[in-house]
Write an enzyme that holds these catalytic residues in place. Structure first.
Site, PDB file in Angstrom:
ATOM      1  N   THR A   1     -15.753  26.859 -13.629  1.00  0.00           N
ATOM      2  CA  THR A   1     -14.934  28.060 -13.622  1.00  0.00           C
ATOM      3  C   THR A   1     -15.654  29.200 -12.912  1.00  0.00           C
ATOM      4  OG1 THR A   1     -13.632  29.555 -15.008  1.00  0.00           O
ATOM      5  CG2 THR A   1     -15.737  28.859 -15.890  1.00  0.00           C
TER       6      THR A   1
ATOM      7  N   THR B   1      -9.922  29.614 -10.444  1.00  0.00           N
ATOM      8  CA  THR B   1     -10.053  30.783  -9.564  1.00  0.00           C
ATOM      9  C   THR B   1      -9.167  31.892 -10.113  1.00  0.00           C
ATOM     10  OG1 THR B   1     -10.571  29.434  -7.634  1.00  0.00           O
ATOM     11  CG2 THR B   1      -9.697  31.627  -7.203  1.00  0.00           C
TER      12      THR B   1
ATOM     13  N   ILE C   1      -5.411  28.319 -11.760  1.00  0.00           N
ATOM     14  CA  ILE C   1      -5.352  29.752 -11.482  1.00  0.00           C
ATOM     15  C   ILE C   1      -5.563  30.495 -12.799  1.00  0.00           C
ATOM     16  CG2 ILE C   1      -3.834  31.650 -10.821  1.00  0.00           C
ATOM     17  CD1 ILE C   1      -4.809  30.092  -8.392  1.00  0.00           C
ATOM     18  N   LYS C   2      -6.573  31.346 -12.807  1.00  0.00           N
ATOM     19  CA  LYS C   2      -6.894  32.092 -14.029  1.00  0.00           C
ATOM     20  C   LYS C   2      -6.114  33.406 -14.070  1.00  0.00           C
ATOM     21  CE  LYS C   2     -11.310  32.019 -15.920  1.00  0.00           C
ATOM     22  NZ  LYS C   2     -12.775  32.132 -15.814  1.00  0.00           N
ATOM     23  N   LEU C   3      -5.456  33.623 -15.202  1.00  0.00           N
ATOM     24  CA  LEU C   3      -4.666  34.838 -15.409  1.00  0.00           C
ATOM     25  C   LEU C   3      -5.068  35.475 -16.735  1.00  0.00           C
ATOM     26  CD1 LEU C   3      -1.206  33.177 -14.658  1.00  0.00           C
ATOM     27  CD2 LEU C   3      -2.387  34.740 -13.110  1.00  0.00           C
TER      28      LEU C   3
END
Length: 305
Positions: A11, A73, A109-111
């Site tokens: 990560t 990301t 996809i990191k939120l």
């Protein structure tokens, strides 16, 4: 560290990318990102934004050469309350990976786990087949909303929860099983398994190996190289503390959260409210520092500085 410990996945976040971008070993990646931003043109702001996105993807691509699984990301934390902005930025990152020959199956996809972030994740998963990793997750309400949104993975934080309780309470040390962060992730894991949610629970942000061992059996854990080094020196047999069987027997009731209920339940958890906003501010600050660094690279030479 990745070569040494051979994790399945890895990560990144703005703070990690900022630190890496300042290391001599990675200057070529920074130069490539700068060249890309300039090539696309547009205003200074647009060029810097494009260079920044490209840098995140270049680091992700380097990591993917070294792991069999997926890399996370992160979408800019400054978009944490902008559902459409997050969807747009996520799709842009996936397009950049595609240009680099990397399919979306290898990307998370990191939120931020705000209401808007969770709803962006729901759209990205259902409409675009983009897998999401919901980060900065501190409350049970956040976890329930993520499960209902059908996201691929959540990263409930352990160590940052402990930090808050140590800073704000009289108790300064906790046994691993009594650690408030460990208890939070245990409850989330049990809830997901009891009610058959497919979302992966990935415990994150550890302060010590005791927390990690107390969550043995969790779907995934994301562990820093420092703690992996400590664990690698231990030769003890670990019995899973979390299991689907035990989760299914636990006494938790299913709840449904619409936006109003989510905001209320999350707001009732002072620790979660403070840590979520603090986390967003810190990631945003590091994103700004990274942009400043790229701006200097891209424009100061032209101005004769």
């Amino acid at each position: 560290a990745i070569d040494e410990y051979k994790p399945l996945d890895a990560t990144t976040n703005p703070s990690l990318i900022l630190a890496a971008a300042q290391m001599p070993a990675y200057q070529e990646l920074v130069d490539d990102a700068v060249a890309y931003g300039k090539k696309l043109g547009g205003s200074e702001e647009e060029q810097i934004k494009n260079a920044c996105d490209k840098l995140f993807v270049l680091f992700g691509a380097e990591i993917l050469k070294r792991i069999p699984g997926r890399v996370s990301t992160e979408v800019d934390a400054r978009l944490s309350f902008d559902k459409e902005g997050m969807i747009q930025r996520a799709r842009r990152l996936i397009d950049l990976y595609k240009e680099a020959g990397i399919g979306k199956d290898r990307i998370l996809i990191k939120l931020s786990s705000t209401w808007e972030g969770i709803q962006a994740g729901k759209v990205l998963e259902a409409e675009y087949g983009i897998h999401c990793n919901m980060t900065l997750l501190f409350s049970f309400a956040q976890a329930v909303a993520c499960a209902e949104a059908g996201v691929t993975l959540i990263s409930p934080f352990v160590g940052r929860i402990l930090d808050w309780y140590v800073a704000n309470g009289d108790k300064k040390t906790y046994e691993p099983s009594e650690d408030p962060g460990v208890k939070s992730v245990t409850k989330i894991y049990n809830y997901y398994k009891k009610f058959g949610y497919k979302t992966i629970v990935m415990g994150a942000s550890f302060r010590n190996t005791g927390e990690i061992k107390a969550l043995t059996g969790c779907d995934y854990l994301t562990i820093s190289p420092k703690l992996l080094a400590e664990l690698s020196k231990e030769y003890v047999k670990l019995t899973p503390t979390l299991s689907v069987k035990e989760a299914q027997a636990c006494e938790l009731e299913k709840i449904h959260l619409d936006e109003k209920a989510f905001r209320w339940h999350h707001n009732e958890d002072q620790m979660a409210v403070e840590k979520l906003s603090d986390g967003i501010r810190k990631f945003a600050a590091d994103a700004i520092k990274l942009e400043r660094m790229l701006k200097e690279r891209m424009f100061s030479a032209e101005n004769g500085k």
